[in-house]
Write an enzyme that holds these catalytic residues in place. Structure first.
Site, PDB file in Angstrom:
ATOM      1  N   LYS A  53       0.833  -1.208   0.000  1.00  0.00           N
ATOM      2  CA  LYS A  53       0.000   0.000   0.000  1.00  0.00           C
ATOM      3  C   LYS A  53       0.863   1.252   0.000  1.00  0.00           C
ATOM      4  O   LYS A  53       0.615   2.205  -0.754  1.00  0.00           O
ATOM      5  CB  LYS A  53      -0.927  -0.001   1.227  1.00  0.00           C
ATOM      6  N   GLN A  97      -5.290  -1.553   9.647  1.00  0.00           N
ATOM      7  CA  GLN A  97      -5.144  -2.869   9.027  1.00  0.00           C
ATOM      8  C   GLN A  97      -5.772  -3.963   9.892  1.00  0.00           C
ATOM      9  O   GLN A  97      -5.499  -4.058  11.088  1.00  0.00           O
ATOM     10  CB  GLN A  97      -3.654  -3.173   8.804  1.00  0.00           C
ATOM     11  N   ASP A 120     -11.289   2.748   3.761  1.00  0.00           N
ATOM     12  CA  ASP A 120     -11.673   1.344   3.614  1.00  0.00           C
ATOM     13  C   ASP A 120     -13.160   1.198   3.301  1.00  0.00           C
ATOM     14  O   ASP A 120     -13.603   0.161   2.814  1.00  0.00           O
ATOM     15  CB  ASP A 120     -11.349   0.565   4.895  1.00  0.00           C
TER      16      ASP A 120
END
Length: 289
Positions: A53, A97, A120
């Site tokens: 990422k 995460q 997200d």
């Protein structure tokens, strides 16, 4: 015979276009978009994912930062960090995460992120907006999957019969909502569904997101269907670790019209759509075109 849907190539092309858009937005705002990823613990898969990422964010001109907390971090420590990032005007996207250690409640943490920085797309506000077709930050994996479906079938999916295998909040439910917005006729099947194989075999679009290695074989697939395999499962085969999806690729390839491989299908698109969401959040927060 199937056409393989190359998610890696699609994501690479998308990042090239995104880099141009990020450069324009950066010039307009006088600063670059900022993405911060929070990693708790030492999970090897999560570390690899976070590194990718960061690399891809930098590639397109997004400033990428990481905050790492130990496996023993408390929920209060993580919530305090999220609050700090919420209040930081240089941070436009926040991603915590998953999975998190057992002492931390995922729902509490995800809900603490400002909806406008929730790149997200997991915050209840963004989930609710998606469900009513309102403007929101979309969950990355389902959004990327829609892009891949359109790459195979064209932009008009209206009237197609879509079946989503799996009802998770992260993939199954938002996938169904996005396909409904495309005017598909959508069915969600799951572990309690009767005649699941027969239902799947009627699908023009079949999305597998159930987390069971190679559960879906050619018998489940309508000839010529578009098959999107979201599953990522590590198995032992011939004494080696192997990455496979929820679909038995070898048998499905001969019957489907188009199919994503694992790896190299949906996975690369998830990160690409995270970067798209970061740019979208940046534009909204900085109030630029």
């Amino acid at each position: 015979m199937s056409n393989k849907i190359d998610g890696s190539a699609y994501a690479s092309n998308l990042r090239k276009k995104l880099a141009v858009d990020v450069a324009i937005a950066t010039e307009q705002a006088g600063k670059a978009p900022g993405l911060t990823v929070v990693l708790v613990g030492e999970d090897p898969a999560s570390q690899v994912y976070v590194r990718r990422k960061g690399e891809q964010a930098t590639e397109v001109g997004i400033i990428s930062n990481e905050h790492r907390l130990p496996e023993t971090a408390s929920q209060e420590e993580l919530l305090a960090l999220v609050e700090q990032l919420n209040n930081d005007p240089e941070v436009h996207g926040i991603l915590v995460q998953l999975p998190l250690p057992k002492q931390i409640d995922e729902k509490t943490v995800l809900t603490a992120i400002l909806p406008e920085k929730d790149v997200d797309g997991f915050h209840p506000v963004n989930v609710g907006r998606l469900s009513i077709g309102d403007e929101s930050l979309l969950p990355c994996t389902p959004h990327g999957s829609v892009h891949l479906i359109k790459s195979a079938l064209g932009d008009n999916l209206s009237g197609l019969n879509a079946v989503v295998v799996g009802r998770s909040n992260i993939v199954g439910k938002p996938m169904a909502a996005l396909l409904l917005q495309e005017s598909c006729t959508v069915t969600i099947v799951h572990s309690r569904t009767k005649n699941i194989e027969a239902i799947c075999a009627q699908a023009d679009i079949l999305v597998a997101a159930v987390g069971r290695p190679e559960m879906i074989n050619a018998d489940w697939i309508k000839p010529g269907a578009c098959v999107i395999d979201v599953g990522i499962n590590r198995i032992q085969r011939d004494g080696k670790n192997k990455l496979v999806g929820d679909v038995d690729y070898a048998s499905a390839f001969e019957k489907a019209g188009a199919i994503t491989p694992v790896p190299g299908g949906v996975g690369p698109m998830t990160i690409a759509m995270l970067l798209v969401n970061t740019l979208t959040a940046f534009k909204r927060l900085e109030k630029i075109g």
